[in-house]
Design a protein around this motif. Structure first.
Motif, PDB file in Angstrom:
ATOM      1  N   PHE A  68      -5.718   5.314  12.934  1.00 53.15           N
ATOM      2  CA  PHE A  68      -5.277   4.101  12.251  1.00 53.15           C
ATOM      3  C   PHE A  68      -5.969   3.907  10.895  1.00 53.15           C
ATOM      4  N   LEU A  69      -7.023   4.691  10.614  1.00 47.24           N
ATOM      5  CA  LEU A  69      -7.725   4.550   9.341  1.00 47.24           C
ATOM      6  C   LEU A  69      -6.848   4.915   8.150  1.00 47.24           C
ATOM      7  N   ALA A  70      -5.757   5.634   8.410  1.00 50.82           N
ATOM      8  CA  ALA A  70      -4.828   5.963   7.315  1.00 50.82           C
ATOM      9  C   ALA A  70      -4.317   4.696   6.642  1.00 50.82           C
ATOM     10  N   SER A  71      -4.205   3.627   7.411  1.00 52.58           N
ATOM     11  CA  SER A  71      -3.692   2.373   6.863  1.00 52.58           C
ATOM     12  C   SER A  71      -4.682   1.749   5.882  1.00 52.58           C
ATOM     13  N   SER A  72      -5.988   1.839   6.180  1.00 45.51           N
ATOM     14  CA  SER A  72      -6.986   1.284   5.260  1.00 45.51           C
ATOM     15  C   SER A  72      -7.013   2.083   3.964  1.00 45.51           C
ATOM     16  N   LEU A  73      -6.719   3.378   4.049  1.00 47.38           N
ATOM     17  CA  LEU A  73      -6.650   4.195   2.840  1.00 47.38           C
ATOM     18  C   LEU A  73      -5.492   3.764   1.946  1.00 47.38           C
ATOM     19  N   SER A  74      -4.373   3.380   2.559  1.00 48.23           N
ATOM     20  CA  SER A  74      -3.207   2.954   1.776  1.00 48.23           C
ATOM     21  C   SER A  74      -3.553   1.742   0.915  1.00 48.23           C
ATOM     22  N   ILE A  75      -4.189   0.751   1.517  1.00 50.67           N
ATOM     23  CA  ILE A  75      -4.594  -0.439   0.760  1.00 50.67           C
ATOM     24  C   ILE A  75      -5.669  -0.072  -0.258  1.00 50.67           C
ATOM     25  N   GLY A  76      -6.578   0.815   0.136  1.00 49.40           N
ATOM     26  CA  GLY A  76      -7.637   1.242  -0.782  1.00 49.40           C
ATOM     27  C   GLY A  76      -7.090   1.880  -2.039  1.00 49.40           C
ATOM     28  N   MET A  77      -6.132   2.784  -1.879  1.00 51.59           N
ATOM     29  CA  MET A  77      -5.549   3.458  -3.044  1.00 51.59           C
ATOM     30  C   MET A  77      -4.771   2.477  -3.915  1.00 51.59           C
ATOM     31  N   PHE A  78      -4.105   1.499  -3.279  1.00 53.12           N
ATOM     32  CA  PHE A  78      -3.376   0.492  -4.044  1.00 53.12           C
ATOM     33  C   PHE A  78      -4.335  -0.358  -4.879  1.00 53.12           C
TER      34      PHE A  78
END
Length: 289
Positions: A68-78
Motif C-alpha cells: 500500500f506504500l505505493a499510494s503514499s509515493l503517488s501523493i509524494g511525487m505530486f
C-alpha cells in the motif's frame, strides 16, 4: 470505524481548507510511509518460508504487507512538483527513494505498476532516456543486491505464477458473496469471516470496493461511494491537472488490488482529496497552475 469515516468526510467537506493544511496531510502521509519502510528494514522478517516477501510484523505471527506504500509515493511525487524549495524537494526525493527500496523487498509487482501510473505525467523525452538508462543499471545491479527469490519474482518467469489467478479467484468469491445478499450486504465483518459464513470458503475479497459492497450491499454502498467520489468530482470542476489525474488513477489502482477499506491508505487519500476540493483561491491557484 465507518461512522468515524463518514463524520470525517462530512467535517472535511464543510470547511474551507488552506495550503498549509494540504501540506500537513501530504507531509504526514509520506512520513508514515518512511516510518513503515524503516520498520521493514529494522525487522527484515519474511512473511512465509515458501516466498521471500519482507513484511512489517506487529505481533509474533501477524504482519502488514507494505504494497500500500505505493499510494503514499503517488501523493509524494505530486507534492514535489508543487514545492519551490530545493531543500524540501531533496527531502521528498530521499523519502521516496527510501520507500521504493522498501517496496522492492516486499516483492509487490502491483505496487510498482501503481507507481508507474503516477509517474506518467512527469516523464518527457529527455527524462525517458534517463529512466531507460537508470532502469538498465538497476536491471544489472539488482540481481547482486536482492535475494534470488525476489529477483525471480520481479525479473524471472514468476508472472506465470498463480498470484494473479488467486486474486481473480478472490474477486469471484467476493462477487458470489455479494450475490447471496445483494441489497443489504453480508454485514460489517472481516471479508474472510463474512465469506466463510456466507459461501463457506476461507478467502478474502482482496478488493476495496467489493469489500465495501459486501459490507453494505448494493443499496447502502451507494452512500459510501458518494462520500468517496464527492471530492474527486468537485476537483474536476477546478480543471484537473495531468499530474493530479494520474495520481488519482494510481490511487484507484492501489485500492483495487488490496483491501484498503478504512485503512490509512484509503482514509488519508480521501482526506487529501477533500482538502483539495475545499481549498481556498490561493491554494487552488498553487495546485492547478
Amino acid at each position: 470505524s465507518y461512522i468515524i469515516f463518514f463524520i470525517l468526510c462530512w467535517l472535511l467537506g464543510s470547511e474551507e481548507s488552506t495550503w498549509n493544511e494540504i501540506q500537513c496531510v501530504a507531509n504526514s502521509y509520506v512520513l508514515s510511509g518512511v516510518i513503515f519502510a524503516y520498520l521493514l528494514f529494522s525487522q527484515m522478517r519474511i512473511a512465509s518460508n515458501s516466498d521471500i516477501r519482507f513484511s512489517v510484523f506487529y505481533s509474533d505471527d501477524k504482519f502488514y504487507d507494505l504494497n500500500f506504500l505505493a499510494s503514499s509515493l503517488s501523493i509524494g511525487m505530486f507534492m514535489i512538483s508543487k514545492y519551490h524549495s530545493k531543500i524540501i524537494k531533496c527531502i521528498y526525493v530521499s523519502a521516496i527513494l527510501f520507500i521504493v527500496a522498501a517496496l522492492l523487498l516486499t516483492g509487490s509487482r502491483a505496487a510498482f505498476i501503481a507507481i508507474g501510473i503516477s509517474l506518467v505525467p512527469y516523464i518527457n523525452r529527455k527524462q525517458l532516456v534517463s529512466l531507460i538508462i537508470i532502469g538498465g543499471v538497476l536491471y544489472t545491479v539488482l540481481p547482486y543486491l536482492l535475494p534470488e527469490l525476489l529477483i525471480q519474482r520481479f525479473m524471472g518467469d514468476s508472472y506465470n505464477d498463480a498470484s494473479n489467478e488467486h486474486r481473480l479467484e478472490n474477486w469471484k468469491n467476493a462477487i458470489l458473496g455479494i450475490s447471496m445478499h445483494p441489497l443489504t450486504g453480508c454485514g460489517l465483518d472481516y471479508s474472510i469471516e463474512a465469506l466463510e459464513r456466507v459461501i463457506h470458503k476461507t478467502v478474502n475479497a482482496h478488493n476495496t470496493y467489493l469489500y465495501a459492497i459486501m459490507h453494505f450491499g448494493i443499496l447502502f454502498s451507494i452512500l459510501f461511494f458518494v462520500f468517496m467520489f464527492r471530492p474527486i468530482i468537485k476537483i474536476m470542476k477546478f480543471g484537473l491537472s495531468k499530474k493530479l489525474v494520474w495520481t488519482i488513477l494510481g490511487y484507484l489502482f492501489t485500492t483495487t488490488i488490496i483491501e484498503a477499506t478504512l485503512s490509512l491508505t484509503f482514509i488519508t487519500n480521501i482526506a487529501f482529496y477533500y482538502l483539495l476540493s475545499r481549498s481556498d483561491v490561493t491554494a487552488t491557484n498553487k495546485l492547478f497552475q
